[in-house]
Design an enzyme around this catalytic site. Sequence first.
Site, short mmCIF file in Angstrom:
data_model
loop_
_atom_site.label_atom_id
_atom_site.label_comp_id
_atom_site.label_asym_id
_atom_site.label_seq_id
_atom_site.Cartn_x
_atom_site.Cartn_y
_atom_site.Cartn_z
N LEU A 141 0.99 -1.23 -0.28
CA LEU A 141 -0.45 -0.14 -0.27
C LEU A 141 0.47 1.68 -0.42
O LEU A 141 0.61 1.96 -1.01
CB LEU A 141 -1.63 -0.05 1.03
CG LEU A 141 -1.59 -0.88 1.36
CD1 LEU A 141 -2.61 -1.01 1.89
CD2 LEU A 141 -2.94 -0.32 0.02
N GLY A 198 3.58 1.98 -1.33
CA GLY A 198 4.78 1.34 -1.94
C GLY A 198 4.47 1.37 -3.69
O GLY A 198 4.09 2.60 -4.39
N HIS A 252 -0.03 -8.82 18.53
CA HIS A 252 -0.68 -8.99 18.53
C HIS A 252 -1.52 -10.06 19.47
O HIS A 252 -1.48 -10.69 19.48
CB HIS A 252 -1.26 -8.69 16.25
CG HIS A 252 -2.27 -8.50 16.90
ND1 HIS A 252 -3.59 -8.83 17.64
CD2 HIS A 252 -2.72 -7.67 15.97
CE1 HIS A 252 -5.12 -8.29 16.66
NE2 HIS A 252 -4.19 -7.67 15.86
N ARG A 291 -3.77 -2.70 21.62
CA ARG A 291 -2.63 -4.59 21.32
C ARG A 291 -1.85 -4.15 22.93
O ARG A 291 -1.81 -5.51 23.16
CB ARG A 291 -1.90 -4.32 20.61
CG ARG A 291 -3.18 -4.19 19.09
CD ARG A 291 -2.39 -3.91 17.78
NE ARG A 291 -3.82 -4.32 17.03
CZ ARG A 291 -2.98 -4.01 15.80
NH1 ARG A 291 -2.51 -3.95 15.06
NH2 ARG A 291 -4.65 -4.19 15.00
N HIS A 293 3.40 -9.20 15.34
CA HIS A 293 2.24 -8.29 14.50
C HIS A 293 3.29 -7.34 13.39
O HIS A 293 3.59 -7.72 12.22
CB HIS A 293 1.23 -8.12 14.73
CG HIS A 293 0.23 -7.47 13.39
ND1 HIS A 293 -0.62 -8.82 12.97
CD2 HIS A 293 -0.65 -6.61 13.79
CE1 HIS A 293 -0.97 -7.86 12.19
NE2 HIS A 293 -1.15 -6.50 13.20
#
Length: 642
Positions: free
Chosen positions: A45, A47, A268, A333, A404
Amino acid sequence: MIGTLDAKIPSGPLDRKWQSHRDHSRLVSPNNRRKFEIIVVGSGLAGGSAAATLGELGYRVKCFCFQDSPRRAHSIAAQGGINAAKNYQNDGDSVYRLFYDTIKGGDFRSREANVYRLAEVSNLIIDQCVEQGVPFAREYGGLLANRSFGGAQVSRTFYARGQTGQQLLLGCYQALCRQVAAGTVQMFPQTEMLDIVVVDGHAKGIITRNLLTGKIDKYPADAVVLASGGYGNAFYLSTNARGCNVTATYRAYKKGALFANPCFTQIHPTCIPQSGDYQSKLTLMSESLRNDGRVWVPTRKEDCQKPPDQTPEQDRDYYLERKYPSFGNLAPRDISSRAAKEVCDEGRGVGPGGRGVYLDFADAIKRLGEDTIRERYGNLFEIYHKITGENAYKVPMRIYPAVHYTMGGLWVDYNLMSNLPGLHVIGEANFSDHGANRLGASALMQGLADGYFILPYTLPNYLAGQMGKRPSTDHAEFKKAETDVHAKIDNILRVNGNRSLDSIHRELGTLLWNKCGMARNAKGLREALAKIPELRDEFWRTVRVPGKGQDFNQSLERAGRVADFLEFAELMCIDALERDESCGGHFREEHQTPDGEALRDDDNFATVFAWEFQGNGQIAAPKLHREPLHFETVHLTQRSYK
Ligand SMILES: Cc1cc2nc3c(=O)[nH]c(=O)nc-3n(C[C@H](O)[C@H](O)[C@H](O)COP(=O)(O)OP(=O)(O)OC[C@H]3O[C@@H](n4cnc5c(N)ncnc54)[C@H](O)[C@@H]3O)c2cc1C
């Protein structure tokens, strides 16, 4: 070499900084843009959005990825959603509140100016993606739907079922393909960057290996953008795609780029527990599930091995709701993960080995019906069923924390440029806006903010002074970098030992998880620092990598990445040891409040740690640079979600 780190934060009021910076940044005129060549490493997303936008602006872009298609970048795995401060729910959200939640969520270890800008542009991202046709979930009346993610008391997360990353990436891929067709972007799939080339102190090109043929190539550029993702796979087991690695950023680090906060790893809370020693990957169950799922364990140890329906309501400990009544199951988290570890350490974990807690949908199904739950999370329940064989509509899911996301990354200033002029770093690859703990649904927001809305303004600011400075590949630095890449490959192949790559990587991962994972202490970190060089030595004596360099050779690809993890792991532990406080996901056991929460030391550590490689083959003893963090709008307080 480097003095005080200057983040180049524009002056003026927080909410005017970005506009004023854009007003005063240098521009490249439309006719000149095609004279500039820009390399983008990564087509996720971050690059993909950067390459498409820069192509649309008229620059000549070369975009590289190691997958066979940009559509397979790890971003496709993102499940739960993307944040934006639209306040469609009319529940009190605002740009300021998203900014505040992110600063607080990151435990006050990120830059105010960057985070404010991120919150400001968040709304543009949603508009852009809707225009592209991204099928976000909608309310009955047609308005985009929202749900909640951890660390927020509003609903600001936009989603497309549990496939938000995939849908956003398809939108981004369309934009990229349009530029490929227009001839402004050239795609190089299955091509791995193995080094960057620095000429006169500026990043001016890269060296790559064609993963199908093994051919090594040199590419010059006017600027290099790294969008190569995160390094969670240093731990071997993580929720990341198997290919995620640290090679691009680590090799840039070895060429002089500073690596910031490498020990800031996000664990996570809701992943499917590990089921065996030979497992190669862990699977996320999106945080969005905590909108409707309730987390619990039996109050008494003796009930833990019974089926969950045999533990009556009064014998269940909904520990997140008990400990954090304001945020409940949507506590952030880092806090939720530690709370899960705590109850499992007490012997109250469920499932094999007692390393699990329940995520229970029974109440939500009773309240809303199974169909509604299926509509919201159907694909996640399916994934869970395929992996565990259990039907989570009937029995609670079992979950446990797992590695994560990595908040650390290459240091960048406000322009997203590293300390090496010309080297820009975006998305998960930079040390980013998330401080010591990223809030759910904020990675997609950051990657797309960087690629669509920030880099296209800040990159010209650098390029404007670079006309005609692109070197030729005959330059000595290109030749040297190419020779080094060949030498590294030859050295790996020459070992010809008998130990498998996976076994070495797994041993490294277990060590990192135990000593530099959810909880760390000085003794354990020192032990890890003693052990990692031994393991690295073992790799260079015993690793077995079959095949040859000038060919399709996936073992060789992976061996290069594992070799980098074996060096980088040391930097993670050095950073974790040096940061003698707890903050966010960096939980130093020596520093905790009486009720077991992270205890910061703002006097000494309200600062970014940025490490400089010292060269001469020295992996240990990098030089530490600091960027003090100034909080002018938000007041430093003990983070509380109670
Ligand atoms: C299972 C899962 C679910 C998630 N869900 C969410 C969510 O719901 N919301 C959210 O906000 N975040 C989520 N995240 C986090 C988010 O998906 C990532 O942080 C984000 O997608 C990273 O995007 P990126 O573009 O920076 O990197 P990536 O998507 O990882 O892309 C990296 C690119 O770099 C390329 N690359 C890397 N190294 C090299 C090299 N040496 N040479 C050439 N190319 C290279 C790769 O080929 C790839 O194209 C999730 C993460 C996981 C693991």
